[in-house]
Design a protein around this motif. Structure first.
Motif, PDB file in Angstrom:
ATOM      1  N   GLU A   1       0.810  -1.211   0.000  1.00 40.85           N
ATOM      2  CA  GLU A   1       0.000   0.000   0.000  1.00 40.85           C
ATOM      3  C   GLU A   1       0.855   1.278   0.000  1.00 40.85           C
ATOM      4  O   GLU A   1       0.340   2.365  -0.267  1.00 40.85           O
ATOM      5  CB  GLU A   1      -0.945   0.000   1.202  1.00 40.85           C
ATOM      6  N   GLN A   2       2.152   1.146   0.285  1.00 43.16           N
ATOM      7  CA  GLN A   2       3.049   2.303   0.241  1.00 43.16           C
ATOM      8  C   GLN A   2       3.505   2.627  -1.190  1.00 43.16           C
ATOM      9  O   GLN A   2       3.923   3.742  -1.481  1.00 43.16           O
ATOM     10  CB  GLN A   2       4.293   2.046   1.110  1.00 43.16           C
ATOM     11  N   ILE A   3       3.405   1.631  -2.075  1.00 38.70           N
ATOM     12  CA  ILE A   3       3.909   1.791  -3.444  1.00 38.70           C
ATOM     13  C   ILE A   3       2.750   2.187  -4.357  1.00 38.70           C
ATOM     14  O   ILE A   3       2.124   1.338  -4.997  1.00 38.70           O
ATOM     15  CB  ILE A   3       4.587   0.480  -3.936  1.00 38.70           C
ATOM     16  N   ASN A   4       2.461   3.473  -4.406  1.00 35.66           N
ATOM     17  CA  ASN A   4       1.348   3.958  -5.222  1.00 35.66           C
ATOM     18  C   ASN A   4       1.822   4.373  -6.619  1.00 35.66           C
ATOM     19  O   ASN A   4       2.998   4.231  -6.961  1.00 35.66           O
ATOM     20  CB  ASN A   4       0.640   5.129  -4.521  1.00 35.66           C
ATOM     21  N   SER A   5       0.898   4.906  -7.407  1.00 30.18           N
ATOM     22  CA  SER A   5       1.210   5.267  -8.793  1.00 30.18           C
ATOM     23  C   SER A   5       2.252   6.377  -8.881  1.00 30.18           C
ATOM     24  O   SER A   5       3.054   6.421  -9.828  1.00 30.18           O
ATOM     25  CB  SER A   5      -0.066   5.697  -9.524  1.00 30.18           C
ATOM     26  N   HIS A   6       2.268   7.276  -7.889  1.00 27.22           N
ATOM     27  CA  HIS A   6       3.261   8.358  -7.904  1.00 27.22           C
ATOM     28  C   HIS A   6       4.674   7.793  -7.736  1.00 27.22           C
ATOM     29  O   HIS A   6       5.618   8.260  -8.384  1.00 27.22           O
ATOM     30  CB  HIS A   6       2.955   9.362  -6.790  1.00 27.22           C
ATOM     31  N   VAL A   7       4.814   6.812  -6.868  1.00 27.21           N
ATOM     32  CA  VAL A   7       6.116   6.168  -6.677  1.00 27.21           C
ATOM     33  C   VAL A   7       6.583   5.545  -7.985  1.00 27.21           C
ATOM     34  O   VAL A   7       7.732   5.742  -8.409  1.00 27.21           O
ATOM     35  CB  VAL A   7       6.034   5.086  -5.576  1.00 27.21           C
ATOM     36  N   ILE A   8       5.714   4.800  -8.636  1.00 26.54           N
ATOM     37  CA  ILE A   8       6.068   4.136  -9.886  1.00 26.54           C
ATOM     38  C   ILE A   8       6.410   5.154 -10.966  1.00 26.54           C
ATOM     39  O   ILE A   8       7.402   4.990 -11.705  1.00 26.54           O
ATOM     40  CB  ILE A   8       4.912   3.226 -10.356  1.00 26.54           C
ATOM     41  N   ASN A   9       5.632   6.227 -11.069  1.00 26.96           N
ATOM     42  CA  ASN A   9       5.866   7.235 -12.108  1.00 26.96           C
ATOM     43  C   ASN A   9       7.198   7.955 -11.917  1.00 26.96           C
ATOM     44  O   ASN A   9       7.966   8.120 -12.872  1.00 26.96           O
ATOM     45  CB  ASN A   9       4.722   8.249 -12.138  1.00 26.96           C
ATOM     46  N   TYR A  10       7.474   8.399 -10.687  1.00 24.11           N
ATOM     47  CA  TYR A  10       8.733   9.102 -10.437  1.00 24.11           C
ATOM     48  C   TYR A  10       9.934   8.173 -10.580  1.00 24.11           C
ATOM     49  O   TYR A  10      10.990   8.580 -11.085  1.00 24.11           O
ATOM     50  CB  TYR A  10       8.720   9.727  -9.040  1.00 24.11           C
ATOM     51  N   LEU A  11       9.772   6.931 -10.165  1.00 27.53           N
ATOM     52  CA  LEU A  11      10.870   5.972 -10.303  1.00 27.53           C
ATOM     53  C   LEU A  11      11.101   5.653 -11.780  1.00 27.53           C
ATOM     54  O   LEU A  11      12.247   5.458 -12.217  1.00 27.53           O
ATOM     55  CB  LEU A  11      10.551   4.699  -9.517  1.00 27.53           C
ATOM     56  N   SER A  12      10.036   5.611 -12.563  1.00 27.53           N
ATOM     57  CA  SER A  12      10.157   5.388 -14.006  1.00 27.53           C
ATOM     58  C   SER A  12      10.916   6.535 -14.666  1.00 27.53           C
ATOM     59  O   SER A  12      11.768   6.312 -15.542  1.00 27.53           O
ATOM     60  CB  SER A  12       8.774   5.250 -14.645  1.00 27.53           C
ATOM     61  N   MET A  13      10.604   7.768 -14.259  1.00 32.36           N
ATOM     62  CA  MET A  13      11.314   8.930 -14.788  1.00 32.36           C
ATOM     63  C   MET A  13      12.797   8.866 -14.453  1.00 32.36           C
ATOM     64  O   MET A  13      13.656   9.165 -15.288  1.00 32.36           O
ATOM     65  CB  MET A  13      10.708  10.211 -14.205  1.00 32.36           C
ATOM     66  N   THR A  14      13.080   8.459 -13.231  1.00 26.81           N
ATOM     67  CA  THR A  14      14.471   8.345 -12.793  1.00 26.81           C
ATOM     68  C   THR A  14      15.200   7.277 -13.593  1.00 26.81           C
ATOM     69  O   THR A  14      16.342   7.471 -14.029  1.00 26.81           O
ATOM     70  CB  THR A  14      14.527   7.990 -11.293  1.00 26.81           C
ATOM     71  N   SER A  15      14.535   6.153 -13.816  1.00 24.34           N
ATOM     72  CA  SER A  15      15.121   5.069 -14.601  1.00 24.34           C
ATOM     73  C   SER A  15      15.403   5.514 -16.032  1.00 24.34           C
ATOM     74  O   SER A  15      16.469   5.222 -16.592  1.00 24.34           O
ATOM     75  CB  SER A  15      14.190   3.851 -14.603  1.00 24.34           C
ATOM     76  N   ASP A  16      14.460   6.238 -16.623  1.00 29.47           N
ATOM     77  CA  ASP A  16      14.646   6.727 -17.994  1.00 29.47           C
ATOM     78  C   ASP A  16      15.854   7.664 -18.087  1.00 29.47           C
ATOM     79  O   ASP A  16      16.631   7.602 -19.039  1.00 29.47           O
ATOM     80  CB  ASP A  16      13.390   7.462 -18.472  1.00 29.47           C
ATOM     81  N   LEU A  17      15.997   8.529 -17.098  1.00 26.57           N
ATOM     82  CA  LEU A  17      17.117   9.465 -17.089  1.00 26.57           C
ATOM     83  C   LEU A  17      18.453   8.735 -16.985  1.00 26.57           C
ATOM     84  O   LEU A  17      19.393   9.015 -17.741  1.00 26.57           O
ATOM     85  CB  LEU A  17      16.975  10.447 -15.926  1.00 26.57           C
ATOM     86  N   LEU A  18      18.535   7.785 -16.059  1.00 22.57           N
ATOM     87  CA  LEU A  18      19.782   7.052 -15.870  1.00 22.57           C
ATOM     88  C   LEU A  18      20.103   6.178 -17.081  1.00 22.57           C
ATOM     89  O   LEU A  18      21.273   6.019 -17.451  1.00 22.57           O
ATOM     90  CB  LEU A  18      19.708   6.197 -14.604  1.00 22.57           C
ATOM     91  N   SER A  19      19.078   5.614 -17.705  1.00 17.55           N
ATOM     92  CA  SER A  19      19.306   4.803 -18.902  1.00 17.55           C
ATOM     93  C   SER A  19      19.847   5.662 -20.042  1.00 17.55           C
ATOM     94  O   SER A  19      20.649   5.203 -20.853  1.00 17.55           O
ATOM     95  CB  SER A  19      18.002   4.125 -19.348  1.00 17.55           C
ATOM     96  N   HIS A  20      19.413   6.913 -20.072  1.00 19.90           N
ATOM     97  CA  HIS A  20      19.886   7.835 -21.112  1.00 19.90           C
ATOM     98  C   HIS A  20      21.320   8.285 -20.844  1.00 19.90           C
ATOM     99  O   HIS A  20      22.138   8.370 -21.761  1.00 19.90           O
ATOM    100  CB  HIS A  20      18.965   9.047 -21.179  1.00 19.90           C
ATOM    101  N   LYS A  21      21.622   8.565 -19.576  1.00 19.78           N
ATOM    102  CA  LYS A  21      22.939   9.091 -19.223  1.00 19.78           C
ATOM    103  C   LYS A  21      23.984   8.001 -19.031  1.00 19.78           C
ATOM    104  O   LYS A  21      25.147   8.165 -19.407  1.00 19.78           O
ATOM    105  CB  LYS A  21      22.825   9.921 -17.935  1.00 19.78           C
TER     106      LYS A  21
END
Length: 231
Positions: free
Chosen positions: A98-118
């Motif tokens: 219940e702590q892992i909501n859609s906001h967590v997934i979205n922000y973590l996805s953004m972070t993953s995309d950035l690191l994959s790019h860099k």
């Protein structure tokens, strides 16, 4: 090509965890997520700790990127850390889930995309990982039954166990852990010539170094990182 980074690995584990229902037992879910045998609590706790430490790895990776406002990518940190801190292995999965909501997934996805790019880090293929694990486990038995000196046996078995652990925890630690285990073996060979010289007269020792060289080649091809050549 699927790319790897600590945020992508944490995201993958959390997304798989969301597929389990609230009523599942927390310990059983973690065992399935992290490929741990039921009852092996020491390994389970160690791997959960490594998953939790991915948060630190992610923040360090973001800090290494110039010109990025790191705080914009860290809105997932508090709820994820809260989920781990409040994690009750004897309770229901709901307490974590219940702590892992859609906001967590979205922000973590953004972070993953950035690191994959860099900092793109390709993932080792599952077939390659299975082959490395199978060959290393078989070689452990061969080394144990060989007539090699005890100190060389101890070194080889220790390094093969490191390889196996790195492969088993690839979903947490990535290809870098496999690469590090191989480089450790080559580094030992540079400092202890007798371990390498044994390959000239002992088939098991020769097979050990060939196995390490093969793993280094697989990692090099998959990640594009130049490995140390076998001694």
């Amino acid at each position: 090509m699927q790319l790897d980074n600590p945020a992508a690995r944490l995201l993958s584990i959390l997304e798989k965890g969301l597929e389990y229902r609230d009523g599942h037992n927390c310990r059983e879910v973690w065992c399935e997520l992290l490929n741990v045998k039921a009852g092996d609590n020491a390994t389970l706790m160690g791997r959960i700790g490594k998953v939790m430490s991915l948060s630190t790895d992610i923040v360090e990776s973001l800090n290494n990127i110039g010109g990025v406002k790191v705080e914009r990518y860290l809105h997932w940190v508090d709820p994820v850390e809260r989920a781990f801190i409040q994690n009750n292995l004897n309770g229901q999965w709901k307490g974590f889930r219940e702590q892992i909501n859609s906001h967590v997934i979205n922000y973590l996805s953004m972070t993953s995309d950035l690191l994959s790019h860099k900092y793109p880090q390709p993932i080792l293929e599952e077939g390659s990982l299975n082959s490395i694990l199978k060959n290393s486990r078989e070689l452990i038995d061969e080394v144990r039954q060989s007539d090699l000196p005890e100190n060389i046996k101890e070194f080889m078995i220790k390094q093969l166990h490191r390889i196996c652990l790195a492969v088993e925890e690839h979903s947490i630690s990535g290809s870098e852990s496999v690469s590090s285990a191989v480089e450790s073996a080559f580094g030992y060979g540079v400092l202890h010539a007798e371990a390498v010289e044994a390959a000239k007269s002992n088939l098991v020792a020769k097979k050990f170094w060939q196995n390490m060289a093969n793993i280094a080649l697989v990692v090099s091809i998959s990640t594009g990182v130049q490995q140390l050549a076998p001694p």
